[in-house]
Design an enzyme around this catalytic site. Structure first.
Site, mmCIF file in Angstrom:
data_model
loop_
_atom_site.group_PDB
_atom_site.id
_atom_site.type_symbol
_atom_site.label_atom_id
_atom_site.label_comp_id
_atom_site.label_asym_id
_atom_site.label_seq_id
_atom_site.Cartn_x
_atom_site.Cartn_y
_atom_site.Cartn_z
ATOM 1 N N LYS A 171 -53.141 -27.118 -73.324
ATOM 2 C CA LYS A 171 -51.898 -26.418 -72.972
ATOM 3 C C LYS A 171 -52.009 -25.023 -73.569
ATOM 4 C CE LYS A 171 -48.159 -25.065 -73.640
ATOM 5 N NZ LYS A 171 -47.905 -23.606 -73.473
ATOM 6 N N GLY A 224 -50.807 -21.729 -83.565
ATOM 7 C CA GLY A 224 -49.636 -20.959 -83.136
ATOM 8 C C GLY A 224 -48.781 -20.607 -84.338
ATOM 9 N N THR A 228 -43.177 -23.227 -84.901
ATOM 10 C CA THR A 228 -43.570 -24.179 -83.855
ATOM 11 C C THR A 228 -44.420 -25.293 -84.472
ATOM 12 O OG1 THR A 228 -43.839 -22.231 -82.438
ATOM 13 C CG2 THR A 228 -44.467 -24.332 -81.489
ATOM 14 N N CYS A 280 -54.134 -13.582 -86.583
ATOM 15 C CA CYS A 280 -53.521 -14.270 -87.717
ATOM 16 C C CYS A 280 -54.127 -13.833 -89.043
ATOM 17 C CB CYS A 280 -53.678 -15.778 -87.545
ATOM 18 S SG CYS A 280 -55.394 -16.261 -87.277
HETATM 19 P P1 NAD Z 1 -46.184 -20.096 -80.596
HETATM 20 O O1 NAD Z 1 -46.047 -21.032 -81.726
HETATM 21 O O2 NAD Z 1 -44.976 -19.484 -80.017
HETATM 22 O O3 NAD Z 1 -46.948 -20.801 -79.362
HETATM 23 C C1 NAD Z 1 -48.225 -21.395 -79.510
HETATM 24 C C2 NAD Z 1 -48.405 -22.442 -78.426
HETATM 25 O O4 NAD Z 1 -47.499 -23.516 -78.669
HETATM 26 C C3 NAD Z 1 -48.105 -21.948 -77.006
HETATM 27 O O5 NAD Z 1 -49.010 -22.552 -76.113
HETATM 28 C C4 NAD Z 1 -46.690 -22.476 -76.771
HETATM 29 O O6 NAD Z 1 -46.372 -22.648 -75.410
HETATM 30 C C5 NAD Z 1 -46.763 -23.813 -77.489
HETATM 31 N N1 NAD Z 1 -45.465 -24.370 -77.896
HETATM 32 C C6 NAD Z 1 -44.303 -23.725 -78.126
HETATM 33 N N2 NAD Z 1 -43.336 -24.614 -78.480
HETATM 34 C C7 NAD Z 1 -43.916 -25.836 -78.491
HETATM 35 C C8 NAD Z 1 -43.449 -27.163 -78.784
HETATM 36 N N3 NAD Z 1 -42.171 -27.388 -79.143
HETATM 37 N N4 NAD Z 1 -44.319 -28.176 -78.704
HETATM 38 C C9 NAD Z 1 -45.608 -27.962 -78.359
HETATM 39 N N5 NAD Z 1 -46.099 -26.745 -78.049
HETATM 40 C C10 NAD Z 1 -45.272 -25.695 -78.126
HETATM 41 O O7 NAD Z 1 -47.207 -18.975 -81.096
HETATM 42 P P2 NAD Z 1 -47.662 -17.661 -80.350
HETATM 43 O O8 NAD Z 1 -46.553 -16.668 -80.392
HETATM 44 O O9 NAD Z 1 -48.274 -18.027 -79.047
HETATM 45 O O10 NAD Z 1 -48.852 -17.165 -81.294
HETATM 46 C C11 NAD Z 1 -48.673 -16.350 -82.403
HETATM 47 C C12 NAD Z 1 -48.747 -17.149 -83.680
HETATM 48 O O11 NAD Z 1 -49.964 -17.874 -83.738
HETATM 49 C C13 NAD Z 1 -48.735 -16.263 -84.918
HETATM 50 O O12 NAD Z 1 -47.877 -16.821 -85.880
HETATM 51 C C14 NAD Z 1 -50.179 -16.317 -85.401
HETATM 52 O O13 NAD Z 1 -50.358 -16.089 -86.773
HETATM 53 C C15 NAD Z 1 -50.572 -17.698 -85.009
HETATM 54 N N6 NAD Z 1 -52.022 -17.831 -84.924
HETATM 55 C C16 NAD Z 1 -52.664 -18.547 -85.897
HETATM 56 C C17 NAD Z 1 -54.050 -18.657 -85.874
HETATM 57 C C18 NAD Z 1 -54.793 -19.421 -86.926
HETATM 58 O O14 NAD Z 1 -55.954 -19.743 -86.716
HETATM 59 N N7 NAD Z 1 -54.172 -19.733 -88.057
HETATM 60 C C19 NAD Z 1 -54.769 -18.052 -84.829
HETATM 61 C C20 NAD Z 1 -54.074 -17.348 -83.854
HETATM 62 C C21 NAD Z 1 -52.691 -17.233 -83.907
#
Ligand code: NAD
Length: 478
Positions: A171, A224, A228, A280
């Site tokens: 997803k 993410g 979330t 991140c």
């Molecule tokens: P997000 O949490 O909004 O979304 C991430 C994914 O989760 C998307 O595919 C989204 O559709 C899905 N999602 C949203 N709500 C959900 C739910 N209730 N259940 C299951 N899936 C759900 O994050 P974003 O805005 O897409 O990404 C940015 C964030 O990701 C930042 O906080 C960043 O630091 C983090 N990030 C972390 C890493 C790491 O390796 N630690 C790498 C990249 C990004």
């Protein structure tokens, strides 16, 4: 262009008949329509993955490694297409999409193919018995990814997951579906057995949530945001799913007065602003030792202002657009908060771009000084081209400031005294630290965070371990 779900080897429309718009971050124009999937699509995809599991998991590691290499070969032939789609979908510069996104997506498949091929026999002898440890697939995996490094992060999960014999439902972020679709087309073209990799597009509530809570999903790998991640963790833990969470970060760059200043300034500009600060691992809190504070700032601002911002498809562009209008508003809000907290904006504002980009999500790289180290902008994840700069005097003070956030993902230390660098690194509560460099990745090492930055490690043998269940078979031989 309509993007479709990929379920059991077929490209299919969403059951609901509803669609979401995928917009260009640079221009605001519509790029594509993607399925607004719901639990019906998820049920079909999980069912396809469940049915494909027995045959796929019974292949040898060598067979599966060879499939990963086939995916890598085919993806490599689309290298430029990956870069173009990623740049268009995320607003990042094409050169970055080529060097980082396209490169790593191919490499992830090759790297895990090699690791899986090399898995040997693991035995522990006792006086009267032999223990043999084998690694079995976990089952159906849910792989959920964000928008900042779309194919890079999706391939980082798909490769070890299917390599270890699991089948998966992916997803990807609803904001960046293009390269996920390209991966499904690639998988389809090479004839990977149907149902091994399935992909459902859609938003978090409609598609992500029913995927995580599905009773036939045994493993969830989520990358993410931290809030979330907390929702995902609650849902996954009630049915004891294996869980890996790679979440947000607020990473410090610690600059000692004995550093190589030219090299440090370049490194810290890169770590602050790569991908418009939407990585991140970005170093968004810059801690500078007092004796070089003024000199560092002068040199840093010159380098920041020299970055070229604009057309993502231009080879000379250093900074592109932010992912969405909502994300731009969040970043702008933080800059206002910084002002109200007493911060001084040393550089920032908006770039002047042509008419074509008037509806895009643009902001100039912003550097803020004079904030308290526990101010909101210094401790909360902004995830944009905004850094705060702070002064410190002693080693211990730098450590205290670096540890003063709820996050614990990464960081960097800049010094010519490597003993001090290593000593300080060991005192920082994060999963990763770089000394005199940043984002220098060896795929064999553990990747992940502590505190609110996540749970578990991926990378190298840690990925193989997460995407499998270790089983011990003890045979008494006397
Ligand atoms: P997000 O949490 O909004 O979304 C991430 C994914 O989760 C998307 O595919 C989204 O559709 C899905 N999602 C949203 N709500 C959900 C739910 N209730 N259940 C299951 N899936 C759900 O994050 P974003 O805005 O897409 O990404 C940015 C964030 O990701 C930042 O906080 C960043 O630091 C983090 N990030 C972390 C890493 C790491 O390796 N630690 C790498 C990249 C990004």
């Amino acid at each position: 262009m309509n993007i479709l779900n990929y379920i059991s080897g077929k490209f299919v429309e969403p059951e609901s008949g509803e669609w979401l718009e995928d917009l260009s971050p640079a221009t605001g124009e519509k790029i594509a329509l993607i399925p607004k999937s719901n639990h019906h699509d998820i049920n079909k995809a999980v069912d396809a993955a469940r049915k494909a599991l027995p045959a796929w998991s019974s292949l040898t590691n060598l067979d599966r490694a060879s499939w990963l290499n086939k995916i890598a070969d085919k993806l490599e032939s689309k290298y430029e297409e990956i870069a173009e789609l990623e740049s268009k979908d995320t607003g990042k510069p094409i050169s970055l999409a080529r060097e980082v996104d396209a490169y790593r997506s191919v490499k992830n498949f090759r790297f895990f193919a090699e690791m899986i091929r090399d898995i040997g026999v693991e035995k522990y002898e006792m006086e009267d018995a032999t223990n043999r440890v084998i690694y079995k697939p976990v089952g159906v995996g849910a792989l959920i990814t964000p928008w900042n490094l779309p194919l890079y992060l999706l391939s980082w999960k798909v490769a070890p997951a299917i390599g270890m014999g699991n089948t998966v439902v992916c997803k990807p972020s609803e904001m960046t579906p293009l390269t996920a679709d390209l991966l499904m087309k690639t998988i389809d073209e090479i004839g990977l057995p149907k149902g091994v990799v399935n992909l459902v597009h859609g938003d978090g509530i409609g598609a992500g949530s029913p995927l995580v809570s599905h009773q036939d999903v045994s493993l969830v790998s989520f990358t993410g945001g931290t809030s979330t991640g907390s929702i995902v963790a609650k849902s996954a833990s009630s049915s004891f799913k294996k869980l890996s969470l790679e979440l947000g970060g607020k990473n410090s760059s610690i600059i000692f007065d004995d550093c190589d200043l030219e090299n440090t300034v370049k490194g810290v500009v890169r770590s602050g602003f790569l991908n418009q600060g939407q990585v991140c691992l970005c170093g968004s809190r810059i801690l500078v030792q007092e004796d070089i504070y003024d000199e560092f700032i002068d040199k840093f601002i010159i380098e920041v202002e020299a970055m070229k911002i604009g057309d993502p498809s231009d080879e000379n562009t250093n900074l592109g657009a932010l992912i969405s209008p909502e994300h731009l508003s969040k970043v702008e809000e933080y800059i206002e908060i910084a002002k109200s907290e007493g911060g001084t904006i040393l550089t920032g504002g908006y770039p002047s771009l042509s008419e074509k980009y008037k509806n895009g999500n643009w902001i100039s790289p912003t550097v803020i000084a004079d904030l308290d180290v526990d101010s909101r902008c210094s401790t909360e994840e902004i995830f944009g081209p905004v850094v705060t700069i702070h002064k410190f005097s002693t080693e211990n003070e730098a450590i205290d400031i670096a540890n003063n956030t709820r996050y614990g993902l990464a960081g960097s230390i800049w010094t010519s005294d490597l003993e001090k660098g290593n000593r300080v690194a060991e005192s920082i509560h994060t999963g990763m630290i770089w000394i005199n460099t940043w984002l220098h990745r060896d795929l064999r090492v553990p990747f992940g965070g502590v505190k609110d930055s996540g749970v578990g490690r991926e990378g190298g043998k840690w990925s193989l371990s997460f995407f499998s269940e270790a089983m011990n078979i003890c045979t008494k031989n006397k």
